[in-house]
Design an enzyme around this catalytic site. Structure first.
Site, short mmCIF file in Angstrom:
data_model
loop_
_atom_site.label_atom_id
_atom_site.label_comp_id
_atom_site.label_asym_id
_atom_site.label_seq_id
_atom_site.Cartn_x
_atom_site.Cartn_y
_atom_site.Cartn_z
N SER A 160 9.43 4.89 15.85
CA SER A 160 8.26 4.64 16.56
C SER A 160 8.54 4.20 18.11
O SER A 160 8.96 3.00 18.14
CB SER A 160 7.53 3.52 15.94
OG SER A 160 7.33 4.09 14.47
N CYS B 246 -1.75 2.05 7.58
CA CYS B 246 -1.38 1.03 6.54
C CYS B 246 -1.44 -0.40 7.01
O CYS B 246 -1.52 -0.90 8.04
CB CYS B 246 0.15 1.42 6.25
SG CYS B 246 0.23 2.73 4.99
N CYS C 147 -0.14 -3.75 15.07
CA CYS C 147 -0.17 -3.46 13.47
C CYS C 147 -0.41 -4.62 12.66
O CYS C 147 -0.04 -5.68 12.78
CB CYS C 147 1.19 -3.06 13.27
SG CYS C 147 1.67 -2.78 11.56
N CYS D 2 3.17 8.59 1.39
CA CYS D 2 3.61 7.54 2.33
C CYS D 2 3.61 6.12 1.69
O CYS D 2 2.74 5.76 1.01
CB CYS D 2 2.43 7.38 3.21
SG CYS D 2 2.31 5.93 4.64
N HIS E 288 6.33 4.59 21.17
CA HIS E 288 5.06 4.05 21.53
C HIS E 288 4.98 3.65 22.93
O HIS E 288 3.80 3.40 23.44
CB HIS E 288 4.57 3.10 20.68
CG HIS E 288 4.59 3.24 19.41
ND1 HIS E 288 4.19 4.39 18.50
CD2 HIS E 288 4.71 2.00 18.13
CE1 HIS E 288 4.51 4.11 17.23
NE2 HIS E 288 4.63 2.98 16.93
N CYS F 115 5.06 -6.11 15.47
CA CYS F 115 4.31 -5.07 16.50
C CYS F 115 2.60 -5.72 16.73
O CYS F 115 2.26 -5.97 15.75
CB CYS F 115 4.26 -3.65 16.09
SG CYS F 115 6.24 -3.24 15.91
N GLY G 234 6.08 -2.36 6.21
CA GLY G 234 7.52 -2.81 6.28
C GLY G 234 8.24 -1.87 7.26
O GLY G 234 8.13 -0.83 7.57
N GLU G 235 9.39 -2.40 7.70
CA GLU G 235 10.37 -1.74 8.47
C GLU G 235 11.64 -1.21 7.50
O GLU G 235 12.58 -1.89 6.97
CB GLU G 235 10.90 -2.55 9.59
CG GLU G 235 12.30 -2.28 10.21
CD GLU G 235 12.10 -0.85 10.58
OE1 GLU G 235 11.14 -0.50 11.61
OE2 GLU G 235 13.10 -0.06 10.61
N CYS H 280 6.13 -7.64 7.34
CA CYS H 280 7.17 -7.16 8.25
C CYS H 280 7.57 -8.33 9.12
O CYS H 280 6.78 -8.92 9.58
CB CYS H 280 6.59 -5.72 8.90
SG CYS H 280 7.58 -4.96 10.11
N ASN I 292 -5.77 3.25 15.39
CA ASN I 292 -6.82 3.08 14.48
C ASN I 292 -7.29 1.58 14.47
O ASN I 292 -6.59 0.64 13.98
CB ASN I 292 -6.45 3.47 13.07
CG ASN I 292 -7.47 3.62 11.96
OD1 ASN I 292 -8.49 4.08 12.54
ND2 ASN I 292 -7.45 2.96 10.98
N GLU J 8 0.77 -1.19 0.11
CA GLU J 8 -0.02 -0.06 -0.02
C GLU J 8 0.83 1.44 -0.10
O GLU J 8 2.04 1.42 0.45
CB GLU J 8 -0.67 -0.05 1.32
CG GLU J 8 -1.95 -1.24 1.38
CD GLU J 8 -2.58 -0.80 2.90
OE1 GLU J 8 -3.17 -1.77 3.01
OE2 GLU J 8 -2.13 0.25 3.39
N1 SAH Z 1 7.98 -0.11 10.40
C1 SAH Z 1 7.90 1.47 10.50
C2 SAH Z 1 7.39 2.02 9.43
C3 SAH Z 1 6.01 1.59 9.03
S1 SAH Z 1 4.78 1.60 10.20
C4 SAH Z 1 7.79 1.73 12.02
O1 SAH Z 1 7.15 0.93 12.71
O2 SAH Z 1 8.09 2.86 12.18
C5 SAH Z 1 4.13 3.37 10.12
C6 SAH Z 1 3.59 3.79 11.42
O3 SAH Z 1 2.17 3.24 11.23
C7 SAH Z 1 4.19 3.53 12.76
O4 SAH Z 1 4.29 4.68 13.35
C8 SAH Z 1 2.88 2.35 13.47
O5 SAH Z 1 3.06 2.79 14.82
C9 SAH Z 1 1.68 3.06 12.82
N2 SAH Z 1 0.62 2.40 13.05
C10 SAH Z 1 0.49 0.65 12.83
N3 SAH Z 1 -0.51 0.24 13.21
C11 SAH Z 1 -1.28 1.26 13.34
C12 SAH Z 1 -2.61 1.24 13.69
N4 SAH Z 1 -3.58 0.28 14.02
N5 SAH Z 1 -3.31 2.77 13.90
C13 SAH Z 1 -2.35 3.70 13.81
N6 SAH Z 1 -1.19 3.63 13.60
C14 SAH Z 1 -0.69 2.45 13.36
FE1 SF4 Z 2 5.88 -2.60 13.62
FE2 SF4 Z 2 6.19 -0.82 11.77
FE3 SF4 Z 2 6.50 -3.42 11.21
FE4 SF4 Z 2 4.19 -2.62 11.75
S1 SF4 Z 2 5.54 -1.89 9.96
S2 SF4 Z 2 5.02 -4.53 12.58
S3 SF4 Z 2 4.46 -0.89 13.18
S4 SF4 Z 2 7.70 -2.13 12.51
#
Ligand code: SAH
Ligand code: SF4
Length: 360
Positions: free
Chosen positions: A228, A347, A130, A116, A230, A127, A173-174, A123, A304, A90
Site C-alpha cells: 500500500s 473494509c 482508513c 478479502c 499511496h 493511516c 488490520g496489518e 490496526c 471511498n 469484516e
Molecule cells: N493493512 C494492510 C491491509 C489492509 S488495508 C494495508 O494497508 O495494506 C486494505 C486496503 O484498503 C489498503 O490498500 C487501504 O489503502 C485500503 N483502504 C483503506 N481505507 C480505504 C478507503 N476509505 N477507501 C478505499 N480504500 C481504502
Molecule cells: Fe493503514 Fe491498512 Fe491499518 Fe488501515 S488497515 S490503518 S490502511 S495499515
C-alpha cells in the site's frame, strides 16, 4: 473469562497428524472441516465417538460467528464476524467475474471468487484515510480465526470444495504486524488435503513494514505481495501513513527488491487515489520513476469516503489520466472497481455501521 480452547483450524495438516492418534484420522478431520464445512465434531461421521469427544474437549470448531451480512448489487457479499470476546471483523466475498455461457448454452466460465479477509481487530498503523485505524488496535486474530472467515464464507455460499478461490489479506488490520498467525493461515489455506488454495492465489497486502517484508520473504511461503504505497514522496506519505516515519519509501523499495517472487508474477503496488491529494500527473511521473526496474504492477483505488473524513473520492477523468500515463510508459496499471459500493465498501465500514447502531 474462562480459558479459551485453541481452535482446530489453527493447525496445519502435519501438526494435526501429530496431535491426533491414529494420525490418518487427521486427513479425515481435514476433509470434514475444509470440504464439508462442518461446524460440530458430531457431524464427522466416520470418526469414532471417543475421538470426537476427545476433540471437542480439546478444541473449538467455530471460533467466529456470522453476525451480519450485506449483499451488493454486483454480487459481492460483506460479512461481519464476531469473536468469542465480542469483537467483530469484516470479510468480503468478491465476485470478480460472473458466470458466463456460450451462445449454444454451454458454460464459458464459472464465477471467479476472491475472499478479502481480516487479520486483526483494529490496526496499529493509524493511516489517516482508513476507518479501521479509528478504533486503534484491539487484538490479533489467531490463525484459526483467519482461516475460519474463508471456511464460513464458502459454507454460507455453498461454494464447492473444488472451486478455485483467491485470497487477499486486505481486510482489517496489518498482516505483517501479526505475521506468525498470518503465515500459519497461509500454510493452512494451501494444504492439499484442505482448501488447497495455492500460495500464488494468496496476496498479502502491507502498509510497508520493511523489516517484516524481508522476514516474510525469508519464510518463502510463495504468496504474492501487495504494497500500500499511496504516495510517492515521504512528506505526503507521512501525513497519510504515519508509519512512514519508521519505514520510509526507500526502505520499502529496497525490501521489495529482495522479495522472492514467482517468475510469472509481479509485486502489486496499491495507490489509493484521493482527490487533490495525490491524483496529479506529477505524482504519476514520480511513481513511474520509483518503480523503474521492479517487476511491478499498479492498482489504483478510488478513495471511498465515509462520514467524518475530509478526503474525497477522485474524479474519474483524473483516475483515467493517471492510469493512461503509466500504461503508456509500459507499467501494468489497473483501476480497482469499487466492488460493492452500495454496501459498506471499504473494509472497516460495515463494522463502523454496526458499532454506531449499538451506540458504541
Ligand atoms: N493493512 C494492510 C491491509 C489492509 S488495508 C494495508 O494497508 O495494506 C486494505 C486496503 O484498503 C489498503 O490498500 C487501504 O489503502 C485500503 N483502504 C483503506 N481505507 C480505504 C478507503 N476509505 N477507501 C478505499 N480504500 C481504502
Ligand atoms: Fe493503514 Fe491498512 Fe491499518 Fe488501515 S488497515 S490503518 S490502511 S495499515
Amino acid at each position: 473469562m474462562s480459558e479459551v480452547k485453541p481452535s482446530i483450524q489453527d493447525y496445519t495438516r502435519e501438526e494435526l497428524s501429530a496431535l491426533i492418534k491414529p494420525s490418518f484420522r487427521a486427513k479425515q478431520v481435514y476433509s470434514w472441516l475444509y470440504h464439508k464445512y462442518v461446524t460440530s465434531f458430531d457431524e464427522m461421521k466416520n470418526i469414532p465417538k471417543s475421538l470426537k469427544e476427545e476433540l471437542s474437549e480439546k478444541y473449538r470448531i467455530s471460533p467466529l460467528k456470522i453476525v451480519r451480512k450485506e449483499k451488493s448489487r454486483d454480487g459481492s457479499i460483506k460479512y461481519l464476524f464476531q469473536r468469542d470476546d465480542g469483537n467483530t471483523v469484516e470479510s468480503v466475498l468478491l465476485l470478480m467475474k460472473k458466470r458466463e455461457f456460450h451462445e449454444d448454452g454451454s458454460l464459458k466460465h464459472q464465477e471467479r471468487y476472491t475472499v478479502c479477509i481480516s487479520c486483526q481487530v483494529g490496526c496499529k498503523v493509524g493511516c489517516s484515510f482508513c476507518l479501521t485505524a479509528k478504533s486503534g488496535f484491539i487484538a490479533n486474530l489467531t490463525a484459526g480465526e483467519i482461516v475460519e472467515q474463508v471456511r464460513m464464507i464458502k459454507k454460507d455460499n455453498q461454494i464447492d470444495a473444488n472451486r478455485r478461490v483467491n485470497i487477499v489479506y486486505m481486510g482489517m488490520g496489518e498482516p505483517l504486524d501479526n505475521l506468525n498467525s498470518v503465515a500459519q493461515s497461509s500454510r493452512i489455506f494451501a494444504e492439499s488435503d484442505g482448501m488447497a488454495i495455492a500460495p500464488h492465489r494468496q496476496t498479502i497486502s502491507t502498509s510497508g513494514l520493511s523489516t517484516k517484508i524481508v522476514k516474510l520473504g525469508k519464510l518463502d511461503l510463495g504468496v504474492n505481495l501487495a504494497i500500500s504505497l499511496h504516495a510517492v514522496d515521504d512528506e505526503l506519505r507521512e501525513k497519510l501513513m504515519p508509519i512512514n516515519k519508521a519505514y520510509n519509501i526507500k526502505s520499502i523499495i529496497d525490501a521489495v527488491k529482495e522479495f522472492p517472487i514467482n517468475d510469472r508474477k509481479r509485486v502489486m503496488f496499491e495507490y489509493l487515489v484521493i482527490k487533490d491529494v495525490n491524483d496529479d500527473m506529477a505524482s504519476a511521473k514520480k511513481l513511474l520513476a520509483l518503480l523503474n526496474g521492479i517487476k511491478s504492477k499498479v492498482n489504483l483505488i478510488y478513495f471511498n469516503p465515509y462520514g467524518g473524513t475530509e478526503y474525497r473520492r477522485p474524479e474519474e477523468r483524473d483516475m483515467r489520466a493517471f492510469q493512461e500515463y503509466l500504461t503508456k510508459h509500459g507499467l501494468h496499471c489497473t483501476i480497482r472497481e469499487s466492488k460493492g459500493l452500495d454496501i459498506s465498501a471499504a473494509c472497516g465500514q460495515l463494522r463502523d455501521n454496526e458499532l454506531e447502531e449499538r451506540g458504541e
